[in-house]
Every structure is written in C-alpha cells, then in structure tokens.
Design a protein around this motif. Structure first.
Motif, PDB file in Angstrom:
ATOM      1  N   MET A 278       3.824 -16.090  -8.623  1.00 46.97           N
ATOM      2  CA  MET A 278       4.108 -15.027  -7.869  1.00 46.97           C
ATOM      3  C   MET A 278       2.949 -14.192  -8.256  1.00 46.97           C
ATOM      4  N   SER A 279       2.439 -13.612  -7.360  1.00 45.77           N
ATOM      5  CA  SER A 279       1.096 -12.603  -7.382  1.00 45.77           C
ATOM      6  C   SER A 279       1.381 -11.445  -7.843  1.00 45.77           C
ATOM      7  N   LEU A 280       0.506 -10.695  -8.567  1.00 46.18           N
ATOM      8  CA  LEU A 280       0.676  -9.462  -9.018  1.00 46.18           C
ATOM      9  C   LEU A 280       1.303  -8.595  -8.100  1.00 46.18           C
ATOM     10  N   LYS A 281       0.869  -8.536  -6.984  1.00 44.84           N
ATOM     11  CA  LYS A 281       1.547  -7.847  -5.901  1.00 44.84           C
ATOM     12  C   LYS A 281       2.893  -7.889  -5.947  1.00 44.84           C
ATOM     13  N   ASP A 282       3.493  -9.399  -5.661  1.00 46.30           N
ATOM     14  CA  ASP A 282       4.943  -9.591  -5.602  1.00 46.30           C
ATOM     15  C   ASP A 282       5.727  -8.924  -6.611  1.00 46.30           C
ATOM     16  N   GLN A 283       4.918  -9.285  -8.203  1.00 50.47           N
ATOM     17  CA  GLN A 283       5.609  -8.946  -9.260  1.00 50.47           C
ATOM     18  C   GLN A 283       5.768  -7.235  -9.217  1.00 50.47           C
ATOM     19  N   PHE A 284       4.755  -6.441  -8.764  1.00 54.55           N
ATOM     20  CA  PHE A 284       4.983  -4.996  -8.657  1.00 54.55           C
ATOM     21  C   PHE A 284       5.862  -4.780  -7.739  1.00 54.55           C
ATOM     22  N   ASP A 285       6.028  -5.158  -6.569  1.00 55.83           N
ATOM     23  CA  ASP A 285       7.039  -4.734  -5.683  1.00 55.83           C
ATOM     24  C   ASP A 285       8.334  -5.281  -6.118  1.00 55.83           C
ATOM     25  N   ALA A 286       8.583  -6.228  -6.750  1.00 51.87           N
ATOM     26  CA  ALA A 286       9.988  -6.638  -7.435  1.00 51.87           C
ATOM     27  C   ALA A 286      10.315  -5.602  -8.358  1.00 51.87           C
TER      28      ALA A 286
ATOM     29  N   ASN B 231      -8.325   4.075 -13.702  1.00 49.11           N
ATOM     30  CA  ASN B 231      -7.897   2.699 -14.018  1.00 49.11           C
ATOM     31  C   ASN B 231      -7.961   1.679 -12.457  1.00 49.11           C
ATOM     32  N   THR B 232      -7.965   0.580 -12.515  1.00 48.53           N
ATOM     33  CA  THR B 232      -7.889  -0.202 -11.415  1.00 48.53           C
ATOM     34  C   THR B 232      -6.373  -0.531 -10.853  1.00 48.53           C
ATOM     35  N   GLN B 233      -6.222  -0.508  -9.779  1.00 47.11           N
ATOM     36  CA  GLN B 233      -4.795  -0.679  -9.182  1.00 47.11           C
ATOM     37  C   GLN B 233      -4.070  -1.869  -9.905  1.00 47.11           C
ATOM     38  N   GLU B 234      -4.873  -2.816 -10.324  1.00 45.82           N
ATOM     39  CA  GLU B 234      -4.274  -3.847 -10.700  1.00 45.82           C
ATOM     40  C   GLU B 234      -3.624  -3.530 -12.235  1.00 45.82           C
ATOM     41  N   GLU B 235      -4.784  -3.038 -12.803  1.00 48.47           N
ATOM     42  CA  GLU B 235      -4.068  -2.654 -14.315  1.00 48.47           C
ATOM     43  C   GLU B 235      -2.966  -1.822 -14.271  1.00 48.47           C
ATOM     44  N   ALA B 236      -2.691  -0.632 -13.278  1.00 44.10           N
ATOM     45  CA  ALA B 236      -1.703   0.259 -13.091  1.00 44.10           C
ATOM     46  C   ALA B 236      -0.495  -0.736 -12.664  1.00 44.10           C
ATOM     47  N   GLN B 237      -0.714  -1.724 -11.787  1.00 41.89           N
ATOM     48  CA  GLN B 237       0.442  -2.480 -11.490  1.00 41.89           C
ATOM     49  C   GLN B 237       1.141  -3.246 -12.520  1.00 41.89           C
ATOM     50  N   GLN B 238       0.206  -4.011 -13.394  1.00 43.34           N
ATOM     51  CA  GLN B 238       0.594  -4.637 -14.736  1.00 43.34           C
ATOM     52  C   GLN B 238       1.080  -3.720 -15.744  1.00 43.34           C
ATOM     53  N   SER B 239       0.733  -2.544 -15.939  1.00 45.15           N
ATOM     54  CA  SER B 239       1.409  -1.457 -16.638  1.00 45.15           C
ATOM     55  C   SER B 239       2.864  -0.942 -16.127  1.00 45.15           C
ATOM     56  N   TYR B 240       2.862  -0.927 -14.945  1.00 44.13           N
ATOM     57  CA  TYR B 240       4.118  -0.655 -14.258  1.00 44.13           C
ATOM     58  C   TYR B 240       4.931  -1.625 -14.354  1.00 44.13           C
ATOM     59  N   ILE B 241       4.767  -2.855 -14.277  1.00 45.18           N
ATOM     60  CA  ILE B 241       5.769  -4.120 -14.453  1.00 45.18           C
ATOM     61  C   ILE B 241       6.082  -4.033 -15.779  1.00 45.18           C
ATOM     62  N   ASP B 242       5.316  -3.975 -16.728  1.00 43.03           N
ATOM     63  CA  ASP B 242       5.540  -4.107 -18.060  1.00 43.03           C
ATOM     64  C   ASP B 242       6.459  -2.763 -18.621  1.00 43.03           C
ATOM     65  N   LEU B 243       6.294  -1.741 -18.209  1.00 43.64           N
ATOM     66  CA  LEU B 243       7.223  -0.583 -18.513  1.00 43.64           C
ATOM     67  C   LEU B 243       8.517  -0.911 -18.132  1.00 43.64           C
ATOM     68  N   ILE B 244       8.790  -1.220 -16.675  1.00 40.87           N
ATOM     69  CA  ILE B 244      10.194  -1.709 -16.234  1.00 40.87           C
ATOM     70  C   ILE B 244      10.676  -2.537 -16.691  1.00 40.87           C
ATOM     71  N   GLU B 245       9.975  -3.558 -17.242  1.00 49.24           N
ATOM     72  CA  GLU B 245      10.536  -4.775 -17.963  1.00 49.24           C
ATOM     73  C   GLU B 245      11.340  -4.248 -19.425  1.00 49.24           C
ATOM     74  N   SER B 246      10.382  -3.318 -20.094  1.00 46.71           N
ATOM     75  CA  SER B 246      10.610  -2.729 -21.282  1.00 46.71           C
ATOM     76  C   SER B 246      12.059  -1.703 -20.984  1.00 46.71           C
ATOM     77  N   LEU B 247      12.440  -1.466 -19.935  1.00 51.56           N
ATOM     78  CA  LEU B 247      13.553  -0.315 -19.686  1.00 51.56           C
ATOM     79  C   LEU B 247      14.652  -0.848 -19.259  1.00 51.56           C
ATOM     80  N   LYS B 248      14.663  -2.599 -19.118  1.00 57.77           N
ATOM     81  CA  LYS B 248      15.748  -3.346 -18.497  1.00 57.77           C
ATOM     82  C   LYS B 248      16.768  -3.487 -19.379  1.00 57.77           C
TER      83      LYS B 248
END
Length: 83
Positions: free
Chosen positions: A1-9, A66-83
């Motif tokens: 799954m691409s970073l964009k797909d993970q971000f959207d999820a 910050n690049t969009q990719e860095e922000a997307q990965q940080s967002y993914i990590d934050l959401i995962e930590s809140l689950k």
C-alpha cells in the motif's frame, strides 16, 4: 500500500477513534493533515478575534518546511497511536 493510500486510510480511521482526542492532539492532527495534503501554510494569520482559526494556522505554520510525505507519515503514526 502506498503512503498516500495509508494516509487516506488514516484519515478515515481518525473519524472512528474510540474516544475524542484532547484539543492539543486535535490541533496536531489538523496541522499534520493540512501539511500532508496541501503543503506549507499560505495566506495571512487570522486576526485576534478568530482564536480557533488562529490556533489552527499557528499549528500548521509550525510544520512549515516539512515535506508532505513526512507529514503524512507522522499523521499515520499519530492515528495509529490513538487507536
């Protein structure tokens, strides 16, 4: 799954969290989402009377550079930590 797909999820998952995050976490989520989807903040800072808009703008502005990719990965990590 691409970073964009993970971000959207992660965006979808953010709406289904078991409990509402505190305001500082919500601001961080907002800023990471905006940086990840739109890049650096543009426009002028909202006026003193728009406290919510000003807080959002400030949080987003802190991620400037910050690049969009860095922000997307940080967002993914934050959401995962809140689950």
């Amino acid at each position: 799954m691409s970073l964009k797909d993970q971000f959207d999820a992660a965006v979808v998952a953010s709406k289904q969290l078991p409990e509402r995050p505190d305001n500082m976490t919500l601001l961080k989520m907002y800023a990471l989402f905006k940086q990840g989807s739109a890049g650096d903040v543009e426009g002028s800072r909202p006026g003193f009377t728009d406290m919510v808009g000003r807080a959002k703008w400030d949080a987003w502005n802190e991620l400037k550079g910050n690049t969009q990719e860095e922000a997307q990965q940080s967002y993914i990590d934050l959401i995962e930590s809140l689950k």
